[in-house]
Every structure is written in structure tokens, then in C-alpha cells.
Design a protein around this motif. Structure first.
Motif, PDB file in Angstrom:
ATOM      1  N   GLU A 105     -36.615  58.621 -50.414  1.00  0.00           N
ATOM      2  CA  GLU A 105     -35.415  58.247 -49.652  1.00  0.00           C
ATOM      3  C   GLU A 105     -35.005  56.811 -49.995  1.00  0.00           C
ATOM      4  N   GLY A 106     -35.234  56.451 -51.256  1.00  0.00           N
ATOM      5  CA  GLY A 106     -34.869  55.116 -51.724  1.00  0.00           C
ATOM      6  C   GLY A 106     -34.043  55.218 -52.991  1.00  0.00           C
ATOM      7  N   GLN A 107     -34.298  54.330 -53.917  1.00  0.00           N
ATOM      8  CA  GLN A 107     -33.567  54.331 -55.183  1.00  0.00           C
ATOM      9  C   GLN A 107     -34.550  54.180 -56.340  1.00  0.00           C
ATOM     10  N   VAL A 108     -34.327  54.969 -57.393  1.00  0.00           N
ATOM     11  CA  VAL A 108     -35.106  54.867 -58.619  1.00  0.00           C
ATOM     12  C   VAL A 108     -34.168  54.365 -59.710  1.00  0.00           C
ATOM     13  N   GLN A 109     -34.614  53.369 -60.453  1.00  0.00           N
ATOM     14  CA  GLN A 109     -33.759  52.701 -61.432  1.00  0.00           C
ATOM     15  C   GLN A 109     -34.399  52.722 -62.809  1.00  0.00           C
ATOM     16  N   ILE A 205     -36.155  44.777 -48.908  1.00  0.00           N
ATOM     17  CA  ILE A 205     -36.394  45.763 -49.948  1.00  0.00           C
ATOM     18  C   ILE A 205     -37.696  45.443 -50.682  1.00  0.00           C
ATOM     19  N   GLU A 206     -38.514  46.470 -50.883  1.00  0.00           N
ATOM     20  CA  GLU A 206     -39.735  46.324 -51.670  1.00  0.00           C
ATOM     21  C   GLU A 206     -39.616  47.218 -52.903  1.00  0.00           C
ATOM     22  N   SER A 207     -40.028  46.703 -54.055  1.00  0.00           N
ATOM     23  CA  SER A 207     -39.878  47.456 -55.299  1.00  0.00           C
ATOM     24  C   SER A 207     -41.152  47.384 -56.132  1.00  0.00           C
ATOM     25  N   ILE A 208     -41.371  48.440 -56.908  1.00  0.00           N
ATOM     26  CA  ILE A 208     -42.410  48.431 -57.925  1.00  0.00           C
ATOM     27  C   ILE A 208     -41.776  48.852 -59.240  1.00  0.00           C
ATOM     28  N   SER A 226     -37.353  51.506 -55.421  1.00  0.00           N
ATOM     29  CA  SER A 226     -37.142  50.552 -54.334  1.00  0.00           C
ATOM     30  C   SER A 226     -36.985  51.296 -53.015  1.00  0.00           C
ATOM     31  N   VAL A 227     -37.642  50.785 -51.983  1.00  0.00           N
ATOM     32  CA  VAL A 227     -37.528  51.378 -50.641  1.00  0.00           C
ATOM     33  C   VAL A 227     -37.373  50.249 -49.623  1.00  0.00           C
TER      34      VAL A 227
END
Length: 261
Positions: A105-109, A205-208, A226-227
Motif C-alpha cells: 500500500e505504498g510506492q515502488v520506484q 516516509i520510510e524507504s529502502i 516507500s511506505v
């Protein structure tokens, strides 16, 4: 680019100045007056107007009578199409990215970097993502994002050192901060297989980020997820989402190894 930054005289000055005008526009700065363009580029008024008139004739720029400002033209969108089309890897990765985005339920880039430019070339938004909405074509920060730090660590050591020296000259405090972040990012890559941000760019926002093992035709590809920090998936970044993102990247690498069409 600084329009005067050509000590060897190897560049075509008119072309450099024209592109310097186009580079004033961004996702956060979509409409600019002639005065604003002069301030941003340092170009004199007669030169600016000759160049903007040429850019408008070519369809790369447009003057909006309603706004009394210049806006990017459709010609820029047409120029970007061949760049995106040649990246066949995007088409293969898109379905995998969307599946992970729906799960988180976030975004993948997907970002691609060359030299010191790092750009978002593909993204997938989960149905529940209402916070973080990037757009394809956006420049990604090299220092304040997990993707940017993964890219810096993927650079040749000399290129990374040169970048840090230039940043040290411009902003010593930021350079020192980044060097500390790179130490952590390197440890995260070794231990978990991904870099992690800590709300450095967006506090909520937290991202890996996971880089591909090898550059593709001189470009380094990096996937990220990112979520929001209030998401129930936030606590699963290391234990669940990180391994899933690594699996996605390894799947893409398997196809690249087999040869994309």
C-alpha cells in the motif's frame, strides 16, 4: 548547468544556454516568467528572449497567455519517449513492481543513474497510497534518499570521492552528514542487502532501496519501496519488504542475464 561553466570552450554556448532555460523547470516549478528565467539563468534580456522564442518555435517551450508565463512544451514529452522506450527492462519490471506496491500500500520506484544524474523512470502506486506521489522524470536526491545513497555506493570510488569533494566545497555540513549516512548505508547493504532512509527527505516516509548488481550499458538501476511511517507495513521493512524487494531485483537480473528483447 552553469552557462559559464565551460573553461575549455568545448560546448556550443547557444545550446548550453537554451538547455539551461529548460532545466529551470521542474515538478515543483512548472511556470516561470521571463524575469524569473533571467534571475535563474543569469542571461541578459535580449539573449533570453531570442532563446525562448526559438524554444517556443520548436515546441519545447510554450508561452501561456492566461498565466503570462512560460511553461514546458509538449515537444519535451516527445523527446522523452525514445529514452523510456529503449529501457525495455521497465516493461518487464512493471508487473512485479505493481504487485509489491499493492502488497505494501505504498510506492515502488525504479530509478536509473548516469554520472551524477539519478532519475525516476518507472513507478507503481498501491491502492492504499495516498501520501507519496512521485512522477516519472523526477530527479532523485543523491544524498537524502535511500535510492541516492545506493547509487553513490554503486559509483566508482573515484567518482564518488569527487562528488563528496565538490559537496564539501559547497556545503561542508551536508558533506559530513552524507559521509556518515554512507557508512550506515554500506553496513545496511552488507547486512540486509538494501539501503534504508530515515525520513531524511520526507519525515513521514520510510524507504529502502536495492541496486542491481551490474550497470546496464553504463547506467545503474535501483529499485526502491516507500511506505508511510504510520503504515502497518512500516515495521516489516527489514523482515518482509526488504527480502521481497531483493527477490524482485534478482528476478529482473535473471531476465537481463538471459537477454531482454
Amino acid at each position: 548547468m552553469n552557462v559559464n561553466a565551460d573553461p575549455d570552450g568545448k560546448l556550443v554556448s547557444a545550446l548550453v544556454r537554451g538547455i539551461s532555460i529548460l532545466r529551470c523547470f521542474s515538478n515543483k516549478c512548472q511556470e516561470l516568467s521571463a524575469k524569473e528565467l533571467m534571475d535563474l539563468t543569469g542571461l541578459p534580456k535580449p539573449t533570453l528572449f531570442r532563446l525562448t522564442e526559438t524554444l517556443c518555435e520548436l515546441g519545447l517551450l510554450r508561452y501561456s497567455e492566461r498565466l503570462s508565463k512560460y511553461v514546458p512544451g509538449l515537444g519535451l514529452l516527445q523527446l522523452s519517449s525514445p529514452v523510456l522506450t529503449r529501457m525495455a527492462l521497465r516493461q518487464f519490471a512493471r508487473g512485479h513492481m505493481q504487485a509489491l506496491a499493492d502488497l505494501t500500500e505504498g510506492q515502488v520506484q525504479l530509478a536509473v543513474g548516469h554520472r551524477r544524474d539519478l532519475c525516476l523512470v518507472e513507478l507503481a502506486n498501491g491502492m492504499g497510497n495516498t501520501v507519496f506521489r512521485q512522477e516519472v522524470g523526477v530527479t532523485i536526491s543523491l544524498s537524502r534518499t535511500a535510492t541516492g545513497r545506493a547509487y553513490l555506493l554503486g559509483m566508482a570510488e573515484e567518482a564518488r570521492a569527487a562528488y563528496l569533494r565538490d559537496l564539501q566545497a559547497r556545503n561542508p555540513q551536508r558533506a559530513d552528514w552524507l559521509e556518515q549516512r554512507l557508512v550506515t548505508a554500506r553496513e545496511d547493504l552488507a547486512r540486509h542487502g538494501f539501503c534504508r532512509s530515515h525520513g531524511d527527505l520526507h519525515s513521514d516516509i520510510e524507504s529502502i532501496a536495492v541496486p542491481m548488481s551490474q550497470a546496464q550499458d553504463g547506467e545503474l538501476w535501483i529499485f526502491a519501496v516507500s511506505v508511510p511511517v504510520f503504515s502497518p507495513h512500516y515495521s516489516k521493512l527489514e523482515t518482509d519488504l526488504g527480502p521481497r524487494l531483493r527477490t524482485l531485483v534478482r528476478s529482473v537480473e535473471t531476465v537481463v542475464g538471459g537477454g531482454l528483447p
